[in-house]
Motif scaffolding. Structure first.
Motif, PDB file in Angstrom:
ATOM      1  N   ALA A 300       2.630  -1.460  -2.705  1.00 16.86           N
ATOM      2  CA  ALA A 300       2.560  -0.600  -1.534  1.00 16.86           C
ATOM      3  C   ALA A 300       3.848   0.312  -1.360  1.00 16.86           C
ATOM      4  O   ALA A 300       3.498   1.541  -0.984  1.00 16.86           O
ATOM      5  N   LYS A 301       4.848  -0.003  -1.775  1.00 14.77           N
ATOM      6  CA  LYS A 301       6.015   1.180  -1.789  1.00 14.77           C
ATOM      7  C   LYS A 301       5.440   2.222  -2.490  1.00 14.77           C
ATOM      8  O   LYS A 301       5.968   3.465  -2.346  1.00 14.77           O
ATOM      9  N   THR A 302       4.905   1.993  -3.944  1.00 16.94           N
ATOM     10  CA  THR A 302       4.571   3.268  -4.706  1.00 16.94           C
ATOM     11  C   THR A 302       3.507   4.095  -4.019  1.00 16.94           C
ATOM     12  O   THR A 302       3.596   5.328  -3.761  1.00 16.94           O
ATOM     13  N   LEU A 303       2.502   3.416  -3.215  1.00 16.42           N
ATOM     14  CA  LEU A 303       1.652   4.164  -2.558  1.00 16.42           C
ATOM     15  C   LEU A 303       2.144   4.942  -1.554  1.00 16.42           C
ATOM     16  O   LEU A 303       1.909   5.851  -1.312  1.00 16.42           O
ATOM     17  N   ALA A 304       2.765   4.114  -0.788  1.00 19.87           N
ATOM     18  CA  ALA A 304       3.629   4.803   0.475  1.00 19.87           C
ATOM     19  C   ALA A 304       4.251   5.851   0.047  1.00 19.87           C
ATOM     20  O   ALA A 304       4.312   7.061   0.960  1.00 19.87           O
ATOM     21  N   LYS A 305       5.127   5.939  -0.943  1.00 15.64           N
ATOM     22  CA  LYS A 305       5.916   6.981  -1.398  1.00 15.64           C
ATOM     23  C   LYS A 305       4.931   8.325  -1.824  1.00 15.64           C
ATOM     24  O   LYS A 305       5.471   9.351  -1.331  1.00 15.64           O
ATOM     25  N   ASP A 306       3.998   7.669  -2.193  1.00 10.25           N
ATOM     26  CA  ASP A 306       3.193   8.839  -3.052  1.00 10.25           C
ATOM     27  C   ASP A 306       2.130   9.634  -1.766  1.00 10.25           C
ATOM     28  O   ASP A 306       1.609  10.469  -2.224  1.00 10.25           O
ATOM     29  N   THR A 307       1.901   8.838  -0.751  1.00 12.37           N
ATOM     30  CA  THR A 307       0.711   9.048   0.125  1.00 12.37           C
ATOM     31  C   THR A 307       1.485   9.434   1.572  1.00 12.37           C
ATOM     32  O   THR A 307       0.767  10.071   2.513  1.00 12.37           O
ATOM     33  N   GLY A 308       2.846   9.065   1.772  1.00 12.63           N
ATOM     34  CA  GLY A 308       3.438   9.362   3.006  1.00 12.63           C
ATOM     35  C   GLY A 308       3.167   8.266   4.242  1.00 12.63           C
ATOM     36  O   GLY A 308       3.221   8.517   5.194  1.00 12.63           O
ATOM     37  N   LEU A 309       2.714   7.074   3.671  1.00 19.80           N
ATOM     38  CA  LEU A 309       2.262   6.150   4.517  1.00 19.80           C
ATOM     39  C   LEU A 309       3.393   5.138   4.722  1.00 19.80           C
ATOM     40  O   LEU A 309       4.428   5.159   3.993  1.00 19.80           O
ATOM     41  N   LYS A 310       3.222   4.288   5.682  1.00 17.61           N
ATOM     42  CA  LYS A 310       4.151   3.117   6.211  1.00 17.61           C
ATOM     43  C   LYS A 310       3.935   2.098   5.316  1.00 17.61           C
ATOM     44  O   LYS A 310       2.739   1.768   4.606  1.00 17.61           O
TER      45      LYS A 310
END
Length: 347
Positions: A300-310
């Motif tokens: 989740a943190k990897t995706l959030a970091k790369d997509t600007g999501l929470k």
């Protein structure tokens, strides 16, 4: 989930013999500790089954869960003692397709009153991506009344071999999604079926089982109403999750689940999938990547970091721990509702 972590059928069959041998040398078992008196010895496979057993069985059952708190249920490997204890049970409640090791052990156990929760409602196919509201589900409320006591408690003579394949469908035949407990309506159907089967297994306490079932179904109906009301008007209908467990929930309330396809909750997403999620998030105005309490939040943190999501927690309720946002199924589902309302921009 991850097939390499699951013990094969042959290993389970061998362990059954070892388990029975171990039990013969012991005075107690996990399922029967000598202090249960005349209570029905009930074995539940993992938390959603344990919750039903405890709430419906009440004071008349002694419930043992094969999956201890904090253990990811899909990865469960049974000890010989646990396998042997299943055969000493008066009643076994499980959900076929979630835990192949448990499915195999139950086949070998010879217990008459074995209930597969999947037979008490209708299962559907949900892919890992885009699960949502394209399927009808009207009329399911009556399903348990018609079929709740017709399946699953006559020794499982017709129990088919589970698929050796895995993935987000966890080995369920035909690729059917087993995560039925995350839809309060389907869970209520299962509760009705469990109640009826307990009435048959222990007729002396049938009135209490019926009363407890009605009380639980009332709570689940109230929970369903809260979800319907709370998710009716939202800024977006799309949510992103590392574990594609919420297909039934999404379908029930007109949402779309975007799972990270083909991996377990702790695996890293591919660059292509990250880009795809980014595109979906922009188009559908999704704000949050959800992760679960029994797995790492790395994906989740990897995706959030790369997509600007929470990031936030959406609990698939496969187990209750100190990290859970609630003490039981009802409380955690209420927390899940609040998380979804926040992520989806409920109005």
């Amino acid at each position: 989930m991850n097939v390499r972590r699951l013990i094969p059928t042959t290993a389970v069959a061998g362990a059954v013999v070892l388990g029975l041998t171990a039990l013969s040398a012991c005075s107690t078992s996990d399922a029967a500790d000598g202090g249960n008196g005349d209570k029905l010895k009930l074995t539940a496979s993992f938390y959603p089954m344990q919750f039903l057993a405890e709430r419906i069985g009440g004071e008349h059952v002694a419930v043992t869960s094969l999956t201890k708190p904090g253990v990811e249920p899909h990865d469960l490997e049974l000890t010989p003692r646990q396998i042997g204890s299943i055969s000493e049970s008066d009643y076994v409640l499980y959900l076929k397709g979630i835990q192949p090791a448990v499915d195999d052990a139950i086949l070998q156990s010879g217990v008459k009153n074995t209930v597969d929760a999947a037979t008490l409602t209708t299962l559907e196919n949900h892919g890992a991506e885009g699960d949502g509201h394209d399927h009808g589900h009207e009329g399911e409320e009556e399903h348990a009344d018609e079929h709740g006591d017709e399946h699953g408690h006559e020794g499982e003579e017709a129990h088919e071999e589970h698929s050796e394949g895995d993935g987000h469908n966890h080995g369920q035949e035909g690729g059917a999604d087993p995560h039925i407990w995350l839809d309060p309506v389907k869970y209520a159907e299962v509760a009705k079926g469990v109640g009826k089967s307990l009435e048959k297994a222990d007729p002396d306490h049938a009135a209490d089982y019926k009363k407890n079932t009605e009380a639980l179904v009332g709570e689940l109906n109230k929970l369903n109403t809260a979800y319907e009301t709370g998710l009716k008007n939202t800024a977006t209908k799309t949510f992103i999750t590392t574990h594609s467990a919420f297909g039934y929930l999404a379908e029930r309330y007109g949402l779309t689940q975007q799972g990270i396809a083909g991996i377990d909750p702790e695996a890293e997403p591919t660059p292509a999938r990250i880009q795809e999620i980014h595109t979906i998030a922009e188009k559908e105005k999704a704000t949050t990547v959800f992760f679960e309490t029994l797995a790492s939040d790395r994906t989740a943190k990897t995706l959030a970091k790369d997509t600007g999501l929470k990031t936030d927690v959406l609990d698939p309720l496969e187990g209750i721990t100190k990290k859970s946002q609630g003490a039981d199924y009802i409380e955690v589902m209420e927390s899940n509702l609040a998380a979804l309302q926040k992520a989806l921009g409920a109005k």
